[in-house]
Design a protein around this motif. Sequence first.
Motif, mmCIF file in Angstrom:
data_model
loop_
_atom_site.group_PDB
_atom_site.id
_atom_site.type_symbol
_atom_site.label_atom_id
_atom_site.label_comp_id
_atom_site.label_asym_id
_atom_site.label_seq_id
_atom_site.Cartn_x
_atom_site.Cartn_y
_atom_site.Cartn_z
ATOM 1 N N ALA A 33 49.857 36.352 45.059
ATOM 2 C CA ALA A 33 49.192 37.475 44.503
ATOM 3 C C ALA A 33 49.999 38.790 44.296
ATOM 4 N N SER A 34 51.203 38.809 44.853
ATOM 5 C CA SER A 34 52.000 40.069 44.697
ATOM 6 C C SER A 34 52.888 39.789 43.460
ATOM 7 N N VAL A 35 53.112 38.558 43.165
ATOM 8 C CA VAL A 35 53.958 38.183 42.017
ATOM 9 C C VAL A 35 53.098 37.877 40.599
ATOM 10 N N CYS A 36 51.680 37.902 40.840
ATOM 11 C CA CYS A 36 50.911 37.605 39.659
ATOM 12 C C CYS A 36 51.056 38.868 38.635
ATOM 13 N N ALA A 37 51.709 38.585 37.579
ATOM 14 C CA ALA A 37 51.858 39.630 36.492
ATOM 15 C C ALA A 37 50.538 39.953 35.722
ATOM 16 N N THR A 38 49.772 39.389 35.852
ATOM 17 C CA THR A 38 48.389 39.871 35.132
ATOM 18 C C THR A 38 47.493 40.144 35.716
ATOM 19 N N ASN A 39 47.542 40.049 37.222
ATOM 20 C CA ASN A 39 46.680 40.320 38.394
ATOM 21 C C ASN A 39 45.499 39.217 38.190
ATOM 22 N N ALA A 40 45.826 37.981 37.875
ATOM 23 C CA ALA A 40 44.711 36.861 37.737
ATOM 24 C C ALA A 40 44.465 36.539 39.104
ATOM 25 N N GLU A 87 33.708 42.604 43.644
ATOM 26 C CA GLU A 87 33.482 43.941 43.227
ATOM 27 C C GLU A 87 34.415 43.890 42.063
ATOM 28 N N ILE A 88 35.593 43.709 42.084
ATOM 29 C CA ILE A 88 36.666 43.751 41.069
ATOM 30 C C ILE A 88 36.428 42.765 40.183
ATOM 31 N N PHE A 89 35.961 41.776 40.310
ATOM 32 C CA PHE A 89 35.701 40.823 39.254
ATOM 33 C C PHE A 89 34.567 41.011 38.455
ATOM 34 N N ARG A 90 33.406 41.548 39.251
ATOM 35 C CA ARG A 90 32.073 41.939 38.473
ATOM 36 C C ARG A 90 32.648 43.140 37.529
ATOM 37 N N THR A 91 33.409 44.068 37.874
ATOM 38 C CA THR A 91 33.909 45.253 37.013
ATOM 39 C C THR A 91 34.770 44.644 36.039
ATOM 40 N N CYS A 107 40.751 33.221 41.376
ATOM 41 C CA CYS A 107 41.603 33.235 40.396
ATOM 42 C C CYS A 107 40.852 33.501 38.838
ATOM 43 N N ASP A 108 41.158 34.626 38.214
ATOM 44 C CA ASP A 108 40.481 35.103 37.280
ATOM 45 C C ASP A 108 41.126 34.342 35.792
ATOM 46 N N GLU A 109 40.417 33.142 35.539
ATOM 47 C CA GLU A 109 40.868 32.478 34.312
ATOM 48 C C GLU A 109 41.095 33.056 33.004
ATOM 49 N N ASP A 110 40.348 34.204 32.950
ATOM 50 C CA ASP A 110 40.554 34.949 31.571
ATOM 51 C C ASP A 110 41.831 35.740 31.590
ATOM 52 N N ARG A 111 42.580 35.827 32.724
ATOM 53 C CA ARG A 111 44.022 36.578 32.861
ATOM 54 C C ARG A 111 44.985 35.768 33.226
ATOM 55 N N CYS A 112 44.729 34.432 33.743
ATOM 56 C CA CYS A 112 45.786 33.657 34.065
ATOM 57 C C CYS A 112 46.570 32.979 32.859
ATOM 58 N N ILE A 113 47.808 33.296 32.980
ATOM 59 C CA ILE A 113 48.746 32.860 31.693
ATOM 60 C C ILE A 113 49.616 31.561 31.913
ATOM 61 N N GLU A 114 49.182 30.986 32.810
ATOM 62 C CA GLU A 114 50.006 29.633 33.167
ATOM 63 C C GLU A 114 51.541 29.929 33.464
#
Length: 194
Positions: free
Chosen positions: A156-163, A174-178, A11-18
Amino acid sequence: MSEMARMKFYCDEDRCIECFACSVGCAEAHELPTGIARRKVITIDEGKEGLEYSLSIACMHCTDAPCEKVCPVDCFYIREDGIVLHDKEKCIGCAYCLYACPFGAPQFPRDGAFGTKGVMDKCTMCAGGPLETNSHEERELYGQNRIAEGKVPLCASVCATNALLVGDSEKVSEIFRTRVLSRGHDHNSRTMKM
């Protein structure tokens, strides 16, 4: 021969909007009983400006799964792709797995007879269980088997922000590093803000 991909969540915490879409979607798709939450959204440092962030957590399908190590009846098994599953027909509800898991993934119904915890439930990464794939019995005990259908887990399929990232651990990394590099700062910069 190449090694099979190891499936992981991140989970990318910079993208999760709770928004809780992952948690609600999981509960609905798998028809989970009240009180069972295979996926939870938690907020760290709530109310602290500049430090607050949210995470979607569930079973992390650990490479060296502590739940599997402590289970006295060997109800856990790790698939070749790294997905950690369990056999509800073997589980005795002892809760050793709950105490061993650093993520609080194992869930127990609160209404067991005579104060027993009942059979454990946890995130299956939408990969079902030990019963025949996509059988009525598998669906009843473990929910949808989206992995067998070539789909990503519902959360993951319903995560609107791709967090919520899921898949081959190398590709997820690789995705997270980018993402981190495109932000132009060290990922741990949040801890340096005061």
